[in-house]
Design a protein around this motif. Structure first.
Motif, PDB file in Angstrom:
ATOM      1  N   UNK A  30       0.828  -1.208   0.000  1.00 60.15           N
ATOM      2  CA  UNK A  30       0.000   0.000   0.000  1.00 60.15           C
ATOM      3  C   UNK A  30       0.862   1.257   0.000  1.00 60.15           C
ATOM      4  N   UNK A  31       1.936   1.240   0.773  1.00 55.18           N
ATOM      5  CA  UNK A  31       2.833   2.396   0.865  1.00 55.18           C
ATOM      6  C   UNK A  31       3.500   2.671  -0.492  1.00 55.18           C
ATOM      7  N   UNK A  32       3.981   1.627  -1.149  1.00 54.41           N
ATOM      8  CA  UNK A  32       4.619   1.797  -2.466  1.00 54.41           C
ATOM      9  C   UNK A  32       3.609   2.365  -3.468  1.00 54.41           C
ATOM     10  N   UNK A  33       2.401   1.813  -3.459  1.00 60.65           N
ATOM     11  CA  UNK A  33       1.364   2.286  -4.375  1.00 60.65           C
ATOM     12  C   UNK A  33       1.018   3.745  -4.094  1.00 60.65           C
ATOM     13  N   UNK A  34       0.811   4.091  -2.829  1.00 56.55           N
ATOM     14  CA  UNK A  34       0.453   5.466  -2.452  1.00 56.55           C
ATOM     15  C   UNK A  34       1.549   6.444  -2.900  1.00 56.55           C
ATOM     16  N   UNK A  47      -7.053   6.905  -4.807  1.00 56.06           N
ATOM     17  CA  UNK A  47      -5.868   6.332  -4.159  1.00 56.06           C
ATOM     18  C   UNK A  47      -6.305   5.293  -3.126  1.00 56.06           C
ATOM     19  N   UNK A  48      -7.305   5.620  -2.320  1.00 47.95           N
ATOM     20  CA  UNK A  48      -7.804   4.691  -1.312  1.00 47.95           C
ATOM     21  C   UNK A  48      -8.358   3.418  -1.930  1.00 47.95           C
ATOM     22  N   UNK A  49      -9.094   3.549  -3.023  1.00 47.00           N
ATOM     23  CA  UNK A  49      -9.629   2.374  -3.713  1.00 47.00           C
ATOM     24  C   UNK A  49      -8.500   1.505  -4.244  1.00 47.00           C
ATOM     25  N   UNK A  55      -4.240  -4.325  -1.533  1.00 46.30           N
ATOM     26  CA  UNK A  55      -4.247  -5.092  -0.281  1.00 46.30           C
ATOM     27  C   UNK A  55      -4.862  -6.474  -0.483  1.00 46.30           C
ATOM     28  N   UNK A  56      -5.943  -6.532  -1.234  1.00 48.94           N
ATOM     29  CA  UNK A  56      -6.600  -7.823  -1.485  1.00 48.94           C
ATOM     30  C   UNK A  56      -5.687  -8.757  -2.273  1.00 48.94           C
ATOM     31  N   UNK A  70       5.737 -10.634  -5.995  1.00 49.92           N
ATOM     32  CA  UNK A  70       6.117  -9.435  -6.729  1.00 49.92           C
ATOM     33  C   UNK A  70       4.893  -8.557  -6.952  1.00 49.92           C
ATOM     34  N   UNK A  71       5.064  -7.260  -6.793  1.00 55.52           N
ATOM     35  CA  UNK A  71       4.026  -6.270  -7.083  1.00 55.52           C
ATOM     36  C   UNK A  71       4.486  -5.438  -8.265  1.00 55.52           C
TER      37      UNK A  71
END
Length: 136
Positions: A30-34, A47-49, A55-56, A70-71
């Motif tokens: 989540x932090x990397x994505x944000x 961003x929250x969505x 997360x899922x 891997x993300x």
């Protein structure tokens, strides 16, 4: 490890991160994505969505998959694409959940919030992905 498609942060369109195969991978993802999405001035609700959807995917990989995890985040015009891969070839399936159950709703969340999503088995494991249409 994070790899950017470009050294100029705002023009980065691809980010690839190896995550640990433990529950702390979820907030890390989540932090990397944000970090990537806030650099684009994307609306907070989008961003929250996107964070919830990532997360899922990561939770699924940690609970049911095999390392490494891997993300991949891709920012495209009008679209956030994310995928999470692991070494297990077992694809997720819908579960019967009781009202009091704490889990088992990840695919329902993807159905409800993602523009589209999927799960693909490959020789080296599987990956789950989502596309989230956004206004950039």
């Amino acid at each position: 490890m994070v790899a950017h498609a470009s050294s100029f942060r705002l023009s980065a369109t691809h980010v690839l991160v190896e995550l640990p195969h433990v529950s702390s991978a979820v907030p890390q993802a989540r932090r990397v994505l944000r970090e990537q999405l806030t650099a684009t001035n994307l609306a907070e609700d989008a961003v929250g969505t996107a964070e919830l959807l990532v997360s899922e995917l990561v939770t699924n990989a940690v609970k049911y998959g095999e390392p490494p995890v891997w993300l991949l985040i891709e920012l495209r015009p009008g679209l956030v694409h994310a995928s999470v891969s692991d070494r297990s070839i077992v694809l997720p399936h819908r579960q019967q959940v009781d009202l009091g159950s704490e889990g088992g709703r990840g695919l329902l969340v993807l159905d409800a919030l993602a523009g589209s999503w999927g799960a693909v088995a490959v020789d080296s494991g599987k990956y789950l992905w989502f596309d989230l249409p956004v206004e950039l």
